[in-house]
Structures are given as structure tokens and as C-alpha cells.
Design a protein around this motif. Structure first.
Motif, PDB file in Angstrom:
ATOM      1  N   TYR A  16       2.721   1.560  -3.304  1.00 55.84           N
ATOM      2  CA  TYR A  16       1.806   2.021  -4.346  1.00 55.84           C
ATOM      3  C   TYR A  16       1.694   3.546  -4.311  1.00 55.84           C
TER       4      TYR A  16
ATOM      5  N   ALA B 285      -1.089  -1.080 -17.374  1.00 59.41           N
ATOM      6  CA  ALA B 285       0.182  -0.343 -17.381  1.00 59.41           C
ATOM      7  C   ALA B 285       0.509   0.091 -18.804  1.00 59.41           C
TER       8      ALA B 285
ATOM      9  N   ASN C 166       0.833  -1.206   0.000  1.00 52.43           N
ATOM     10  CA  ASN C 166       0.000   0.000   0.000  1.00 52.43           C
ATOM     11  C   ASN C 166       0.869   1.258   0.000  1.00 52.43           C
TER      12      ASN C 166
ATOM     13  N   ASP D 215       4.902  -6.205  -8.901  1.00 54.81           N
ATOM     14  CA  ASP D 215       3.499  -6.048  -8.520  1.00 54.81           C
ATOM     15  C   ASP D 215       2.764  -5.265  -9.610  1.00 54.81           C
ATOM     16  N   LYS D 216       1.681  -5.833 -10.132  1.00 54.79           N
ATOM     17  CA  LYS D 216       0.982  -5.204 -11.262  1.00 54.79           C
ATOM     18  C   LYS D 216       0.393  -3.842 -10.891  1.00 54.79           C
ATOM     19  N   ASP D 217      -0.101  -3.674  -9.686  1.00 55.58           N
ATOM     20  CA  ASP D 217      -0.681  -2.387  -9.287  1.00 55.58           C
ATOM     21  C   ASP D 217       0.387  -1.294  -9.216  1.00 55.58           C
ATOM     22  N   ILE D 218       1.557  -1.658  -8.743  1.00 62.35           N
ATOM     23  CA  ILE D 218       2.667  -0.697  -8.696  1.00 62.35           C
ATOM     24  C   ILE D 218       3.118  -0.358 -10.118  1.00 62.35           C
ATOM     25  N   HIS D 219       3.134  -1.354 -11.003  1.00 60.33           N
ATOM     26  CA  HIS D 219       3.490  -1.099 -12.399  1.00 60.33           C
ATOM     27  C   HIS D 219       2.510  -0.123 -13.049  1.00 60.33           C
ATOM     28  N   ILE D 220       1.231  -0.293 -12.766  1.00 59.90           N
ATOM     29  CA  ILE D 220       0.212   0.602 -13.321  1.00 59.90           C
ATOM     30  C   ILE D 220       0.416   2.016 -12.793  1.00 59.90           C
ATOM     31  N   GLN D 221       0.668   2.121 -11.497  1.00 58.68           N
ATOM     32  CA  GLN D 221       0.886   3.446 -10.893  1.00 58.68           C
ATOM     33  C   GLN D 221       2.136   4.110 -11.466  1.00 58.68           C
TER      34      GLN D 221
END
Length: 142
Positions: free
Chosen positions: A62, A110, A59, A82-88
Motif C-alpha cells: 500500500y 478508486a 501494508n 486489493d481494493k486499498d492498493i487500487h485506491i492508492q
């Protein structure tokens, strides 16, 4: 006009010049402190990233991924996988093209964010388009 009148003007201009120099010195000192504070924050953020990675605090990582960071810190975040971190990261308008290239081959959102990110160069976007052109999932992005 008497000699006393001219002396008053000289004193006025001398005091004004002195006050102006005091203000300029104060501003320079403030800017230096501000720069030192930013450097201290950057060092603290770097240490925080390493600590957060060790603690697997996704969290917080991110949230950090949306902030301006050094390129090496971006690489650390990309390396987590981590895919969410990649998107961010792909949404972050402070990333470099080198970081953006490392995000090619990650996840759909992403890739979409990279194509929409105004700071990512056309060269990187073209590399991404070349990679995804044969994938029917990406048809709406191309």
C-alpha cells in the motif's frame, strides 16, 4: 600598467577557470552517482515488490503504491486485486493512462480518485464516466 600586472591577471583567470572546471567535474560526478543510486533503488524496489507480493505484505505494498514506479510494477500492484492498493494507485500522480485504464472497473473510491487525479487524461476520465454513467451510486461524481 607593467608586464607583471598583466601576468597576475592571467594567473588569476587561469586559476579561476581551473577551479570552475573542477567544480563542474565534481558536479557531474555527483550527478552520475546520484543517478546510479536512483537506478539501484529502482532495482531494489522492483525486487521488493515481488518479494512483498509473495509475502502478501499488503501494508508495505500500500505504501509502495503511492510512490513513483515503473509501469510494470504498477501492473503488478493492479493485478493483486486489493481494493486499498487500487485506491492508492488511483491517487498516485505518477501513474500512466494505461495503468489508469486498468483501474476502471475496480471500486468506487478508486474511480473517484481517478476522476480527481490531475495527471489522468480526459480520455481515460471519459472512458470511466461512460462506464459508470448508468450506476446510481456514481451520480454525485458525474
Amino acid at each position: 600598467m607593467s608586464l607583471d600586472d598583466k601576468t597576475g591577471d592571467t594567473e588569476y583567470f587561469a586559476s579561476t577557470d581551473y577551479n570552475q572546471r573542477l567544480e563542474e567535474n565534481a558536479e557531474a560526478e555527483y550527478e552520475q552517482k546520484d543517478t546510479q543510486a536512483e537506478q539501484a533503488e529502482a532495482i531494489a524496489a522492483n525486487e521488493d515488490i515481488d518479494t512483498l507480493i509473495e509475502q502478501k505484505d499488503f501494508n508495505a505494498l500500500y505504501q509502495i503504491a503511492a510512490e513513483p514506479l515503473s509501469e510494470s510494477d504498477y501492473f503488478k500492484l493492479v493485478g493483486i486485486g486489493d481494493k486499498d492498493i487500487h485506491i492508492q494507485l488511483a491517487r498516485n500522480e505518477n501513474i500512466t493512462d494505461v495503468v489508469a485504464e486498468r483501474l476502471i472497473g475496480t471500486v468506487y473510491l478508486a474511480h473517484k480518485a481517478l476522476l480527481l487525479n490531475p495527471i489522468v487524461s480526459e480520455e481515460v476520465k471519459d472512458k470511466l464516466k461512460e462506464r459508470i454513467k448508468d450506476n446510481p451510486t456514481y451520480a454525485n461524481l458525474l
